[in-house]
Structure formats: C-alpha cells, structure tokens
Design a protein around this motif. Structure first.
Motif, PDB file in Angstrom:
ATOM      1  N   LYS A  70       0.837  -1.180  -0.862  1.00  5.72           N
ATOM      2  CA  LYS A  70       0.178  -0.041  -0.104  1.00  5.72           C
ATOM      3  C   LYS A  70       0.340   1.234   0.040  1.00  5.72           C
ATOM      4  CE  LYS A  70      -3.439   2.129   2.693  1.00  5.72           C
ATOM      5  NZ  LYS A  70      -4.423   2.667   4.224  1.00  5.72           N
ATOM      6  N   GLY A  71       0.351   2.434  -1.043  1.00  5.65           N
ATOM      7  CA  GLY A  71       1.590   3.740  -1.680  1.00  5.65           C
ATOM      8  C   GLY A  71       2.473   3.704  -2.026  1.00  5.65           C
ATOM      9  N   THR A  72       2.977   2.265  -3.029  1.00  5.92           N
ATOM     10  CA  THR A  72       3.626   1.836  -3.509  1.00  5.92           C
ATOM     11  C   THR A  72       3.008   1.689  -4.932  1.00  5.92           C
ATOM     12  OG1 THR A  72       3.945  -0.490  -3.144  1.00  5.92           O
ATOM     13  CG2 THR A  72       5.188   1.285  -1.968  1.00  5.92           C
ATOM     14  N   SER A  73       3.841   2.195  -6.082  1.00  4.35           N
ATOM     15  CA  SER A  73       3.474   1.586  -7.368  1.00  4.35           C
ATOM     16  C   SER A  73       4.031   0.823  -8.184  1.00  4.35           C
ATOM     17  CB  SER A  73       3.554   2.546  -8.388  1.00  4.35           C
ATOM     18  OG  SER A  73       4.869   2.995  -8.031  1.00  4.35           O
ATOM     19  N   THR A  74       4.323  -0.088  -7.474  1.00  6.30           N
ATOM     20  CA  THR A  74       5.250  -1.470  -8.425  1.00  6.30           C
ATOM     21  C   THR A  74       4.855  -2.550  -7.594  1.00  6.30           C
ATOM     22  OG1 THR A  74       7.169   0.385  -8.308  1.00  6.30           O
ATOM     23  CG2 THR A  74       7.506  -2.336  -8.644  1.00  6.30           C
ATOM     24  N   TYR A  75       5.022  -3.522  -8.572  1.00  8.21           N
ATOM     25  CA  TYR A  75       4.851  -5.052  -7.880  1.00  8.21           C
ATOM     26  C   TYR A  75       6.466  -5.881  -7.884  1.00  8.21           C
ATOM     27  CZ  TYR A  75      -0.158  -4.752  -8.130  1.00  8.21           C
ATOM     28  OH  TYR A  75      -1.934  -4.689  -7.927  1.00  8.21           O
ATOM     29  N   THR A  76       5.890  -6.861  -6.956  1.00 10.50           N
ATOM     30  CA  THR A  76       7.057  -7.463  -7.046  1.00 10.50           C
ATOM     31  C   THR A  76       6.682  -9.032  -7.089  1.00 10.50           C
ATOM     32  OG1 THR A  76       8.182  -5.855  -5.033  1.00 10.50           O
ATOM     33  CG2 THR A  76       9.079  -8.268  -5.268  1.00 10.50           C
ATOM     34  N   THR A  77       7.421  -9.850  -7.778  1.00 10.92           N
ATOM     35  CA  THR A  77       6.760 -11.206  -7.717  1.00 10.92           C
ATOM     36  C   THR A  77       7.803 -11.885  -6.549  1.00 10.92           C
ATOM     37  OG1 THR A  77       7.684 -10.907 -10.165  1.00 10.92           O
ATOM     38  CG2 THR A  77       7.152 -13.128  -9.595  1.00 10.92           C
ATOM     39  N   LEU A  78       7.029 -12.897  -6.238  1.00 14.23           N
ATOM     40  CA  LEU A  78       7.147 -13.836  -4.943  1.00 14.23           C
ATOM     41  C   LEU A  78       7.083 -14.903  -5.400  1.00 14.23           C
ATOM     42  CD1 LEU A  78       4.021 -12.228  -2.403  1.00 14.23           C
ATOM     43  CD2 LEU A  78       6.611 -11.164  -2.686  1.00 14.23           C
ATOM     44  N   LYS A  79       6.844 -15.932  -5.723  1.00 12.38           N
ATOM     45  CA  LYS A  79       7.111 -16.289  -6.777  1.00 12.38           C
ATOM     46  C   LYS A  79       6.546 -16.517  -7.755  1.00 12.38           C
ATOM     47  CE  LYS A  79       4.943 -18.777  -3.239  1.00 12.38           C
ATOM     48  NZ  LYS A  79       4.533 -19.586  -1.644  1.00 12.38           N
ATOM     49  N   THR A  80       7.030 -17.946  -9.008  1.00 10.71           N
ATOM     50  CA  THR A  80       5.623 -18.764 -10.499  1.00 10.71           C
ATOM     51  C   THR A  80       5.039 -19.519  -9.963  1.00 10.71           C
ATOM     52  OG1 THR A  80       7.392 -17.279 -11.192  1.00 10.71           O
ATOM     53  CG2 THR A  80       5.795 -18.902 -12.059  1.00 10.71           C
ATOM     54  N   VAL A  81       3.882 -19.756  -9.924  1.00  8.25           N
ATOM     55  CA  VAL A  81       3.479 -20.817  -9.757  1.00  8.25           C
ATOM     56  C   VAL A  81       2.637 -21.372 -11.097  1.00  8.25           C
ATOM     57  CG1 VAL A  81       0.894 -21.760  -8.471  1.00  8.25           C
ATOM     58  CG2 VAL A  81       1.966 -19.712  -7.982  1.00  8.25           C
ATOM     59  N   THR A  82       2.052 -22.564 -11.529  1.00  8.65           N
ATOM     60  CA  THR A  82       1.564 -23.262 -13.081  1.00  8.65           C
ATOM     61  C   THR A  82       0.290 -23.613 -13.324  1.00  8.65           C
ATOM     62  OG1 THR A  82       3.857 -23.898 -12.629  1.00  8.65           O
ATOM     63  CG2 THR A  82       2.266 -24.831 -14.458  1.00  8.65           C
ATOM     64  N   THR A  83      -0.268 -23.439 -13.793  1.00  6.55           N
ATOM     65  CA  THR A  83      -2.338 -23.270 -13.752  1.00  6.55           C
ATOM     66  C   THR A  83      -2.415 -25.232 -14.509  1.00  6.55           C
ATOM     67  OG1 THR A  83      -1.911 -22.820 -16.852  1.00  6.55           O
ATOM     68  CG2 THR A  83      -1.875 -21.353 -15.256  1.00  6.55           C
ATOM     69  N   ASP A  84      -3.122 -25.428 -13.416  1.00  3.52           N
ATOM     70  CA  ASP A  84      -3.363 -27.017 -13.967  1.00  3.52           C
ATOM     71  C   ASP A  84      -3.865 -27.270 -14.884  1.00  3.52           C
ATOM     72  OD1 ASP A  84      -6.191 -25.826 -13.499  1.00  3.52           O
ATOM     73  OD2 ASP A  84      -6.363 -26.456 -11.239  1.00  3.52           O
ATOM     74  N   SER A  85      -4.320 -28.116 -14.814  1.00  2.02           N
ATOM     75  CA  SER A  85      -5.492 -28.968 -16.582  1.00  2.02           C
ATOM     76  C   SER A  85      -6.603 -28.267 -16.614  1.00  2.02           C
ATOM     77  CB  SER A  85      -6.016 -29.869 -15.894  1.00  2.02           C
ATOM     78  OG  SER A  85      -6.994 -30.314 -14.847  1.00  2.02           O
TER      79      SER A  85
END
Length: 316
Positions: free
Chosen positions: A262-277
């Motif tokens: 909150k109060g910032t403008s940049t997103y940080t990547t926390l982890k990568t997830v793979t979509t399921d079927s």
C-alpha cells in the motif's frame, strides 16, 4: 458463405479469399465470387474449384491493371492484435496508390486490403473488410501519352471471431495484400467478357499476428489477515477459444504471484505458479503489510500477456 451488407456495397464471400464487392441489390442472390488477384492467378478458393471457374467458361482472364502500391501499413505497424470470442475487431490500414490511364472515379473501380495466412494462391484463411477502401487523389499528371493519378487510401479489416477465426490461426504468420479492380462495366458476378476487367495486387505485406485474448483473475484470502499469517491466492488464466466460442483454461502456463505494498506503485514477484489442467492457480504466502495481490502472465506467441487487477488485503 457469409454475406456482408452495407449501405452502398455488399461483399459476398465464400471460403479462403473468395469474395468481391457487388451491388446491394444482387448481394442476397449472388454466388461466392473471387478476390481480384485470384481472377488472374487461378488460385484455389477453399481447396475446391479454382477461382477462375466463374469466368473462364465465357472469356479470357482479366488484364493487368496499371496500378502500383506503396507505403502499406496495417494496424499502425503493430506486431500483434488480440481477439476475443464475440467482439468485432477493426484493423485500420493505409497505402499509397499510383494509377496510369485508369478511371479511378468509376463507380466500379474498387481498392482494398486483405490479410491472408499461408500461400496467396492457396491461403489457409483470410480476413477482409466489410467495405472497400476510401481513397483521396493526391496528384494528377496528364500528357498527350498518359494520365497518372496518385492516391492515398485507408480502410479497415473487420474481424468477426465467430465466423472468421479458428485456434490454428493464433500466432501464425499473416500477410497483407493490397488490391485494385476495375470492372469497366462488366457484371461483377457474371462478366460477359472477363478480359475487359483489370486487376492489380501487391502481396506479402507485413501484417500483425492474431492472438487469443486472455483473462486472469486473483482472489486473495482471508480478508483481513493477521500479520505474519498465511494468505492464499487463487485465480484462473483463460483465453478465447475460437473453435467453441468460449473462454477456456490455459493449462501448464507459468504465472507470477505478485505483491504491491500500500502506498507504492511497483509490484514485486514472490513466486511462480503453474496453471493446472483447467487453467486454475493456487499459491500461499506470508502476509506482512497492507497491499495488493495479483497474478501476472507474460504471454506466449498465441496468447497476449495479462495481469489481474490487484486484490487488496488488510493486515491486522
């Protein structure tokens, strides 16, 4: 066959580039016609009868119209366009035209631009406009030997996803073809003498690829969450299916879970997830501050990048 009708001109179309401008009064009863360049190349109209079938029984092939094209641009030079399942997409185009000893003011002189996938003589698919291009004269030079007219032309390719596209079209190489045809008073559907019809075209022009519009959602819970508590983010990545006319889950895709304090403008990547079927997503993370959670997809050759709207979670 699809019939597109406008206030002044209708376009009767069959498979793979098989269409041409015809008067509204006859459009409803007209058979599928051919594109201007097919009249001279004899290209296959949908893999069945050749494009010349309608005219060769009566006359010779059309003559080469003294028209040249330059400065062709489609969709402002964009490399790709995204199309959903229902909304019509209009791609603008423009080009310059030079005509020598051609009556460009004739009511049966038409110009335009189409997109085709595969070979121009046997395209796998084609996209075209509801109406021919609109042109403005920019120069005119007359002499005792010839009259040379310069024009700039603009128009639109109108993409109807429910009838124009299939999944195989996504990410494939498309080309543009600028064309002109002078019917010179001949019946446009059943010419008495096709050798009096003039045609010209410029094939192989740069065109954007067409991609399946994507959608992405994010739902972060619980709301609120205690500081240091576990937050679960669920979501789904879907894309337009042009064969079923619905949105379907995009399976096996890498999607990033991101957080913006909150109060910032940049997103940080926390982890990568793979979509399921089914294209669904689920991941957990520790909540440390108020902020927005979202999934973000980088895109592929067939499907554009998309980021979900941030889901705000208050941390107590």
């Amino acid at each position: 066959m699809r019939i597109r009708t406008t206030a002044a001109v209708a376009v009767a179309c069959g498979a793979a580039l098989a269409c041409a401008a015809v008067p509204v009064a006859t459009a409803a009863d007209a058979p599928a016609s051919v594109r201007p360049w097919q009249l001279t190349t004899g290209s296959s109209a949908g893999g069945g009868q050749t494009a010349l079938t309608a005219v060769t029984a009566k006359a010779k092939q059309p003559y080469a119209l003294a028209v040249t094209f330059s400065k062709v641009k489609v969709a402002g030079g964009r490399s790709a366009v995204s199309v959903g399942t229902d909304a019509i997409v209009h791609l603008s185009y423009s080009f310059a035209l030079t005509a020598t000893d051609v009556d460009v003011s004739a009511s049966d002189f038409y110009v335009g631009l189409d997109l085709y996938r595969g070979s121009v003589t046997k395209p796998a698919n084609d996209l075209y406009g509801d109406q021919p291009a609109t042109c403005s004269v920019t120069s005119s030079e007359s002499s005792s030997e010839k009259v040379v007219t310069g024009m700039t032309c603009t128009g639109k390719v109108d993409i109807y996803p429910r009838s124009d596209l299939h999944n195989a079209d996504a990410g494939a190489k498309w080309h543009g073809v600028a064309w002109a045809v002078a019917y010179n008073g001949q019946n446009q559907q059943d010419p008495a003498d096709a050798s009096k019809i003039g045609t010209a075209e410029l094939t192989g022009q740069s065109s954007p690829t067409v991609r399946r519009l994507s959608k992405l959602t994010t739902d972060a819970t619980p709301e609120p969450v205690g500081k240091g508590g576990t937050l679960t983010a669920t979501g789904a990545l879907t894309r337009a299916d042009w064969d079923t006319h619905k949105y379907a889950g995009y399976t096996g895709q890498k999607v990033r879970l991101q957080f913006r304090k909150k109060g910032t403008s940049t997103y940080t990547t926390l982890k990568t997830v793979t979509t399921d079927s089914h294209g669904k997503l689920k991941a957990t993370s520790k909540a440390s501050a108020d902020g927005y959670w979202r999934y973000s997809f980088a895109g592929t050759a067939t499907t554009p990048a998309v980021s979900a709207a941030g889901d705000f979670v208050d941390v107590k």
